[in-house]
Design an enzyme around this catalytic site. Structure first.
Site, PDB file in Angstrom:
ATOM      1  N   HIS A 182      16.646  36.153   9.062  1.00 19.24           N
ATOM      2  CA  HIS A 182      16.442  37.124   9.870  1.00 19.24           C
ATOM      3  C   HIS A 182      17.256  38.340   9.493  1.00 19.24           C
ATOM      4  O   HIS A 182      18.363  38.145   8.942  1.00 19.24           O
ATOM      5  CB  HIS A 182      16.853  36.934  11.367  1.00 19.24           C
ATOM      6  CG  HIS A 182      16.041  36.025  12.050  1.00 19.24           C
ATOM      7  ND1 HIS A 182      16.658  34.558  11.883  1.00 19.24           N
ATOM      8  CD2 HIS A 182      15.014  35.738  12.715  1.00 19.24           C
ATOM      9  CE1 HIS A 182      15.697  33.841  12.423  1.00 19.24           C
ATOM     10  NE2 HIS A 182      14.752  34.379  13.104  1.00 19.24           N
ATOM     11  N   ASP A 219      21.054  37.870  10.433  1.00 22.12           N
ATOM     12  CA  ASP A 219      21.550  36.754   9.979  1.00 22.12           C
ATOM     13  C   ASP A 219      22.572  37.044   8.919  1.00 22.12           C
ATOM     14  O   ASP A 219      23.524  36.776   8.688  1.00 22.12           O
ATOM     15  CB  ASP A 219      20.777  35.557   9.282  1.00 22.12           C
ATOM     16  CG  ASP A 219      19.662  35.104  10.407  1.00 22.12           C
ATOM     17  OD1 ASP A 219      19.939  35.144  11.555  1.00 22.12           O
ATOM     18  OD2 ASP A 219      18.723  34.802   9.670  1.00 22.12           O
ATOM     19  N   ASP A 253      13.979  24.873   8.940  1.00 21.50           N
ATOM     20  CA  ASP A 253      14.466  25.429  10.165  1.00 21.50           C
ATOM     21  C   ASP A 253      15.107  24.373  11.197  1.00 21.50           C
ATOM     22  O   ASP A 253      14.320  24.059  12.132  1.00 21.50           O
ATOM     23  CB  ASP A 253      13.365  26.116  10.993  1.00 21.50           C
ATOM     24  CG  ASP A 253      13.570  27.040  12.012  1.00 21.50           C
ATOM     25  OD1 ASP A 253      14.781  27.269  12.137  1.00 21.50           O
ATOM     26  OD2 ASP A 253      12.801  28.018  12.461  1.00 21.50           O
TER      27      ASP A 253
HETATM   28  C1  XLS Z   1      12.735  29.657  16.538  1.00 20.37           C
HETATM   29  C2  XLS Z   1      11.930  30.054  15.431  1.00 20.37           C
HETATM   30  C3  XLS Z   1      12.783  30.837  14.480  1.00 20.37           C
HETATM   31  C4  XLS Z   1      12.062  31.390  13.517  1.00 20.37           C
HETATM   32  C5  XLS Z   1      12.049  32.650  12.787  1.00 20.37           C
HETATM   33  O1  XLS Z   1      12.549  28.704  17.355  1.00 20.37           O
HETATM   34  O2  XLS Z   1      11.616  28.795  14.763  1.00 20.37           O
HETATM   35  O3  XLS Z   1      13.861  30.273  13.790  1.00 20.37           O
HETATM   36  O4  XLS Z   1      11.585  30.545  12.589  1.00 20.37           O
HETATM   37  O5  XLS Z   1      12.259  33.533  13.756  1.00 20.37           O
HETATM   38 NI    NI Z   2      11.048  28.617  12.966  1.00 16.95          NI
HETATM   39 NI    NI Z   3      12.166  26.577  16.277  1.00 13.34          NI
END
Ligand code: XLS
Ligand code: NI
Ligand code: NI
Length: 438
Positions: free
Chosen positions: A102, A105, A340
């Protein structure tokens, strides 16, 4: 990269299933060919910058626990560059070829939009240098439209037009930076695009505003010549009570209704699938059937906890089912497996990041090999084909080819006695899959 942030840890080697070395891969052998491609080209693993580098492991009951010697906590460009250095050192040692971020980040959010954008430019120049030095690529970028208090009631679905405008400006900038870094995609996760109560919500207006927002993004993409893939990432709830992009089917419906489908694919996240009360393979199959499976946020939830725990995936049965869906659709084009996922709050040392990613990569490597073998053997496929064989000829074929009518089907049905389909053989098929699991 001047300073070493993970001293004592070398590049993680592949040592095979018998090794006792916990800092080695047992199954993920990047250059090993499975089918027609190398493992690394099937799996396209990516580091999620927010979880690996920035997450402090706080939870609703307590503050951060994580040791992150690469981050002094200051909102400065210099600190952001140190975090980037640590990130690239980590990815190199892990053998991760891609990353995702992001805007907020990689660079700090400062007092005003211009200052934040300038900081992002400065850090992006550094990221570009690190990409060039290491060969690591940006899988996708995105904008954080959910953390700042202005987004408490949504960004592209905010009831406030000025908030909407700031969100648009933020996405514009994040797209510029993603483009500059050669990003292969750009993701829209509607963090707070939903509502807490319908009593204060004009849902039709909010959804339509969201569609306008995405059309503007498509226009801007064309304007700057960004060729990366746009993704929408479904999630049913949390932080909102009801999110508009609740699951694959809802996203596809929204995209079709607003003439956006040709511009977007889906980024499916395992834990979001389960929050929507689906298995991830269901979400993948729904997306793939629409030709819209783009990328995967690889993680898993905890069945006993009702929120997005974003754990590292270690369940080989699950990764096998995911890889079956992915291989059936011909693999990734622009997307990849983005971790993620975050280490548990109790796992607070930098080395835990390595254990976590090793486990996830090995689990997917096994899933890939098993799924490939299942497909190569063909038994499962034959069972499914046989199950639907009645649609391949005779009356069934008139249905699949759209030539049947209620009249023709009634004529056929009147000639039939008592009809039952063949057994579904679920248990036998589950036993067949288990044969591959050791
Ligand atoms: C949050 C989301 C986020 C997205 C990116 O739950 O998974 O991490 O992947 O904004
Ligand atoms: Ni995500
Ligand atoms: Ni998530």
């Amino acid at each position: 990269m001047s300073q070493e942030y993970f001293p004592g840890i070398k590049t993680i080697p592949f040592e095979g299933p018998k090794t006792k070395n916990r800092l080695a891969f047992r199954h993920y052998n990047a250059d090993e060919v499975v089918g027609k491609k190398k493992m690394k080209d099937h799996l396209r693993f990516s580091m999620a910058y927010w979880h690996a580098m920035k997450n402090t492991s706080s939870d609703p009951f307590g503050g951060g626990t994580r040791l992150r010697p690469w981050d002094d906590g200051s909102d400065t460009v210099d600190n952001a560059k140190c975090v980037a250095d640590a990130g690239f050192e980590f990815m190199q040692k892990m053998g991760l070829d891609y990353y995702c971020f992001h805007d907020r980040d990689v660079a700090p959010e400062l007092g005003d939009l211009q200052a934040s954008s300038d900081a992002l430019d400065a850090v992006a120049a550094h990221l570009k240098k690190l990409q060039r030095q290491t060969g690591i690529k940006l899988l996708w970028g995105t904008a954080c439209l959910f953390a700042h208090p202005r987004y408490m009631q949504g960004a592209a679905t905010s009831p406030n037009a000025d908030v909407y405008a700031i969100a648009a400006a933020q996405v514009k900038k994040a797209m510029d930076v993603t483009h500059m870094l050669g990003g292969m995609g750009y993701t829209f996760w509607g963090g707070r695009e939903g509502y807490a109560t319908l009593l204060n919500t004009d849902m039709k207006r909010e959804v339509s505003n969201l569609a306008h927002f995405l059309h503007m993004a498509v226009d801007y993409k064309k304007k700057i010549g960004f060729k990366g893939q746009f993704y929408i990432e479904p999630k049913p709830r949390e932080p909102s009570t009801h999110q508009y992009d609740s699951d694959s089917a809802a996203c596809l419906n929204f995209l079709r209704e607003h003439n956006l489908l040709e511009h977007f694919k889906l980024n499916i996240e395992t834990n979001h699938a389960t929050l929507a009360l689906h298995r991830v393979e269901h979400e993948l199959a729904v997306a793939a059937a629409a030709g819209a499976l783009g990328s995967i946020d690889a993680n898993t939830g905890d069945e006993l906890i009702g929120w997005d725990t974003d754990q590292f995936p270690t369940n080989v049965y699950m990764t096998t089912q995911m890889m079956l869906q992915l291989l059936k659709m011909g693999g990734f084009k622009t997307g990849g497996l983005n971790f993620d996922a975050k280490v548990r709050r109790e796992s607070y040392e930098p080395i835990d990041l390595f254990h976590a990613h090793i486990g996830g990569m090995d689990a997917f490597a096994r899933g890939l090999k098993i799924a490939h073998q299942i497909i190569a053997d063909g038994d499962l496929d034959r069972l499914v084909k046989t199950r639907y064989a009645s649609f391949e000829s005779g009356i069934g074929k008139t249905i699949t080819t759209g030539k049947a009518s209620f009249d023709s089907l009634e004529k056929h049905a009147l000639k039939l006695g008592n009809v039952l389909p063949a057994s579904g053989r679920q248990e036998m098929i589950e036993n067949l899959i288990n044969d591959y699991m050791d």
